[in-house]
Enzyme design. Structure first.
Site, PDB file in Angstrom:
ATOM      1  N   TRP A 184     -23.262  18.726 -77.362  1.00 32.27           N
ATOM      2  CA  TRP A 184     -23.476  19.937 -77.967  1.00 32.27           C
ATOM      3  C   TRP A 184     -24.319  18.750 -79.000  1.00 32.27           C
ATOM      4  CZ3 TRP A 184     -23.284  19.894 -83.579  1.00 32.27           C
ATOM      5  CH2 TRP A 184     -24.145  20.934 -84.076  1.00 32.27           C
ATOM      6  N   ASP A 352     -29.667  35.350 -84.670  1.00 31.44           N
ATOM      7  CA  ASP A 352     -28.599  35.900 -84.539  1.00 31.44           C
ATOM      8  C   ASP A 352     -28.124  36.568 -85.840  1.00 31.44           C
ATOM      9  OD1 ASP A 352     -25.724  36.308 -83.698  1.00 31.44           O
ATOM     10  OD2 ASP A 352     -25.349  34.318 -84.299  1.00 31.44           O
ATOM     11  N   TRP A 466     -32.587  34.283 -75.096  1.00 28.26           N
ATOM     12  CA  TRP A 466     -31.403  34.076 -74.712  1.00 28.26           C
ATOM     13  C   TRP A 466     -30.252  33.232 -74.684  1.00 28.26           C
ATOM     14  CZ3 TRP A 466     -31.138  38.544 -70.248  1.00 28.26           C
ATOM     15  CH2 TRP A 466     -29.509  38.658 -69.512  1.00 28.26           C
ATOM     16  N   ASP A 467     -29.223  33.590 -75.313  1.00 30.39           N
ATOM     17  CA  ASP A 467     -28.185  32.345 -75.197  1.00 30.39           C
ATOM     18  C   ASP A 467     -26.608  32.333 -74.782  1.00 30.39           C
ATOM     19  OD1 ASP A 467     -27.645  29.914 -76.762  1.00 30.39           O
ATOM     20  OD2 ASP A 467     -27.780  30.595 -79.120  1.00 30.39           O
ATOM     21  N   ASP A 536     -29.423  22.104 -80.354  1.00 27.08           N
ATOM     22  CA  ASP A 536     -29.382  22.433 -81.549  1.00 27.08           C
ATOM     23  C   ASP A 536     -29.963  21.206 -82.871  1.00 27.08           C
ATOM     24  OD1 ASP A 536     -29.634  24.896 -81.041  1.00 27.08           O
ATOM     25  OD2 ASP A 536     -26.786  24.937 -81.949  1.00 27.08           O
TER      26      ASP A 536
HETATM   27  C1  GLA Z   1     -26.588  28.591 -80.884  1.00 32.92           C
HETATM   28  C2  GLA Z   1     -28.294  28.352 -80.849  1.00 32.92           C
HETATM   29  C3  GLA Z   1     -28.662  28.436 -81.597  1.00 32.92           C
HETATM   30  C4  GLA Z   1     -28.617  29.494 -82.676  1.00 32.92           C
HETATM   31  C5  GLA Z   1     -27.175  30.458 -82.753  1.00 32.92           C
HETATM   32  C6  GLA Z   1     -27.136  31.575 -83.226  1.00 32.92           C
HETATM   33  O1  GLA Z   1     -25.501  27.733 -81.207  1.00 32.92           O
HETATM   34  O2  GLA Z   1     -28.328  26.995 -80.000  1.00 32.92           O
HETATM   35  O3  GLA Z   1     -30.301  28.048 -81.562  1.00 32.92           O
HETATM   36  O4  GLA Z   1     -29.552  30.213 -82.059  1.00 32.92           O
HETATM   37  O5  GLA Z   1     -26.672  29.853 -81.286  1.00 32.92           O
HETATM   38  O6  GLA Z   1     -25.179  31.563 -83.135  1.00 32.92           O
END
Ligand code: GLA
Length: 714
Positions: A184, A352, A466-467, A536
């Site tokens: 990550w 989110d 879409w996560d 992220d």
């Molecule tokens: C993940 C995504 C982020 C964000 C968060 C929201 O970590 O990679 O960009 O959308 O979820 O909880």
């Protein structure tokens, strides 16, 4: 001499001499899979086994393929005198582990675009199992897409223990493997190593967030280390949004075998009588002009044939995730929508935190699964927001994570058996959530209905992010009770069923693929998604490395890059310049920015709109690697070679490296004159640098770097 006396008759004569001394098998037959520059050649031997004889540069004289020395069997199967890793391993009901596949027939037909598809049918006559090998060759793009199908013609089920998509053989002095691994916030970081005797594997067994540690692609360089502009490079990638495995095995004769496919780990698959198992596609390209050319091959292919709306435009956007996290209400969002408008962006994306009532989504501990707008934060629902966006003339996008569930949710109260998780022992939670069991058709319907329901009630939603934040944990399916080892495969197939239905009903809607950053990045998913969230981590320095890594496989228009507050020590201009190399967006609260910064961003959006067609459609040249740690530069050239954009960054320059690192451009026409301007400056004033021939810019280069840390120029 050969050149002057070359004739097909001579070649036939030479071949007959080789035959007579036993070099070539009698009645051997070549199956040639050609692109404009590459050939993959198979040979049907006299015993009807099929071998690979060549993978590399296409030969000028096709009849010379008959002279090629034989390499390994095309797709080696278990128990037949092969002493290395097999591509196929099936057990029949009598426990027979041996499979010997022999040639039956092959067919060549036209396929999508200009491609040609070759299908080779092999069968084990004793066991009644067959395999079809598919090779789709795209001539202009020099890409070959291959997969296999396993057919059970037996009267009883067989167990598939290994079921690769592809096996390729290489013969070179040395093999250098580049992998793209990380974690990550550290996706696609590059390491290269020389392969020694034995096996090296790159794989994933994470299921859903499959690429969290390793990406489903690799770069193989033959004879010497990978180089952007020279040498033989193979880029390969598996189109599978789940567990993958690449096995590189160097044998006792210094030959290399590469097996690509679904990771067979914990995935033995029962194939019933009469059934066919279709493996995912392995997509590869070969270049004898280095890695840069190989990447351009894949980018061209992907835009034309693979990525959703691959040739279309992309939307610039303002995302609220880092600006608000979970803490927002209707007013805040409507204000951000106006900011998106005043910046000249195409869209606002709500992230989110917008859903859940009994268990509101105010942090990542509750609410996943309950996709009803939170009444406190959004009393007038999503519709009020899409209306506000419509009024402002910007589009509206929405974040969802429909494959996941928080135990604290109404969905969990209603359907405790829909989760992938055992019921008889302690459960393990990744980001406080569990994965819904998409092997279950009921769950597939539910996931489909989330998206369909949102689009029915709010038809102005113009985009989804879409996560998928969790890997598969607590591996147990309450649906596939009998065949637990099917779960990893059937999960992915279930996901594709949902995405297929959505694509059929909403063929146009753009979607961003996200998985806790870049945890899902593969070319099967990109049939359904127009782009992906690379990481992220939006620290612009780290992004230089992350985007560099992904650029090996994916075209710039698919790589989402946002300007955020990560690393406040770096200038806003540097951040914007980094984001401009991909699909640009912002994730900032503009109301808190100094006016000069906000004005700069506004101008940057304008500038980007002026040249983004070159980024989206042009050819990418990676000029200076960030792994040098001093500087990095990348350029994009439009198809007509008339316009180009060059990005130059000083990372941590050493004394006097700026002058010695004159930047030599690529991809221009040597005999054309180019006007050079520095654009997107913080002061808003473009600078005319001069007019130079393509020859000069590519041979002598230009001064594009400085000795100052963390500066950038376009
Ligand atoms: C993940 C995504 C982020 C964000 C968060 C929201 O970590 O990679 O960009 O959308 O979820 O909880």
């Amino acid at each position: 001499i050969l050149n002057t006396i070359y004739s097909p008759q001579l070649m036939k004569y030479l071949a007959s001499i080789l035959l007579s001394v036993g070099f070539l098998p009698l009645s051997a037959q070549e199956i040639v899979i050609n692109t404009n520059n590459t050939a993959l050649v198979l040979r049907v031997d006299k015993d009807k086994r099929v071998y690979q004889t060549h993978l590399g540069k296409r030969l000028m004289h096709e009849n010379e393929y008959a002279l090629l020395p034989q390499m390994g069997e095309v797709c080696i199967s278990n128990g037949n005198g092969n002493y290395f890793e097999p591509a196929f391993h099936f057990t029949n009901s009598k426990g027979n582990e041996t499979v010997i596949l022999k040639y039956v027939s092959h067919q060549v037909k036209k396929s999508d675009g200009n491609s040609t598809e070759t299908v080779v049918l092999l069968t084990d006559s004793v066991r009644q199992n067959s395999v079809r090998l598919f090779y789709k060759a795209y001539p202009k793009e020099n890409v070959i897409v291959t997969h296999s199908e396993i057919i059970n013609n037996d009267k009883k089920p067989i167990a598939l223990k290994k079921y690769a998509s592809s096996m390729l053989h290489f013969r070179a002095q040395d093999y250098y493997l580049t992998q793209f691994n990380g974690d990550w916030a550290a996706e696609a970081s590059i390491t290269e190593s020389k392969l020694g005797f034995g096996k090296k594997m790159i794989d994933s067994n994470l299921g859903t967030r499959a690429n969290m540690f390793a990406s489903p692609f690799f770069l193989l360089s033959l004879d010497k280390q990978a180089d952007e502009n020279n040498g033989q490079a193979i880029l390969g990638t598996l189109g599978w949004t789940g567990n993958f495995r690449f096995t590189f095995e160097k044998d006792h004769e210094n030959k290399l075998r590469v097996i690509s496919g679904i990771n067979p780990f914990n995935s033995e698959y029962q194939l019933k009588a009469g059934e066919t198992f279709v493996t995912p596609e392995f997509i590869f390209t070969y270049s004898d002009e280095g890695t840069g050319k190989a990447s351009r091959n894949l980018h061209n292919w992907a835009r034309k044939y693979r990525v959703k709306d691959g040739e279309g435009d992309r939307l610039t956007l303002l995302n609220n995730w880092e600006a608000t996290f979970f803490d927002f209400n209707e007013k805040k969002i409507v204000d951000l929508i106006s900011e998106a408008k005043s910046l000249g962006l195409d869209m606002f994306l709500l992230d989110d935190g917008w859903f859940g009532n009994k268990h509101p989504r105010n942090d990542d501990k509750a609410g996943l699964g309950d996709w009803q707008p939170n009444k406190k934060k959004l009393p007038n629902g999503i519709k009020a927001l899409t209306d506000a966006a419509k009024q402002q003339g910007v589009k509206f996008g929405l974040w969802i994570e429909p494959e996941m569930i928080n135990p604290k949710s109404e969905l969990m109260e209603k359907h405790p058996n829909w989760v992938v998780a055992w019921n008889d022992r302690e459960r393990y939670y990744f980001r406080n959530q569990l994965v819904l069991d998409l092997s279950n058709p009921e769950v597939q319907n539910y996931v489909y209905d989330i998206v369909d329901g949102l689009l029915t009630t709010c038809p102005d939603i113009a985009y989804f992010k879409w996560d998928c934040n969790s890997p598969l944990t607590n591996i147990y399916s309450n649906y596939e009770k009998e065949h637990q080892s099917h779960l990893f495969v059937d999960y992915v197939k279930g996901l594709y069923k949902v995405l297929d239905r959505l694509k059929a009903k909403y063929p146009k809607i753009p979607m961003m693929l996200c998985s806790g950053g870049g945890g899902r990045t593969d070319y099967e998913a990109l049939r359904y998604f127009t782009e992906f969230w690379a990481s992220d981590n939006t620290d612009p320095i780290d992004r230089l490395y992350i985007q560099w890594g992904f650029s090996h496989i994916f075209p710039a228009k698919t790589i989402c890059a946002h300007v955020t507050e990560w690393n406040r020590k770096v200038d806003l201009k540097f951040k914007v310049d980094v984001a401009m190399m991909g699909k640009m967006g912002f994730d900032l609260n503009f109301s808190t920015l100094p006016k000069a910064d906000a004005d700069f961003c506004k101008n940057a959006v304008k500038a980007y709109n002026g040249f983004k067609d070159i980024i989206f459609k042009g050819d990418l040249y990676r000029l200076v690697s960030p792994y040098s740690n001093t500087h990095t530069a990348t350029m994009y050239v439009d198809e007509a070679q008339k316009r180009a954009v060059v990005f130059a960054f000083d990372i941590f320059p050493r004394y006097s490296t700026a002058e010695s690192t004159r930047l030599k451009l690529q991809g221009l026409q040597a005999n054309k004159m180019y006007k050079v301007k520095e654009i997107n400056r913080y002061d808003g004033k473009d600078i005319e640098v001069g007019t130079f021939s393509g020859d000069y810019l590519m041979t002598v280069g230009m001064k594009a770097f400085s000795e100052h840390r963390l500066q950038s120029r376009i």
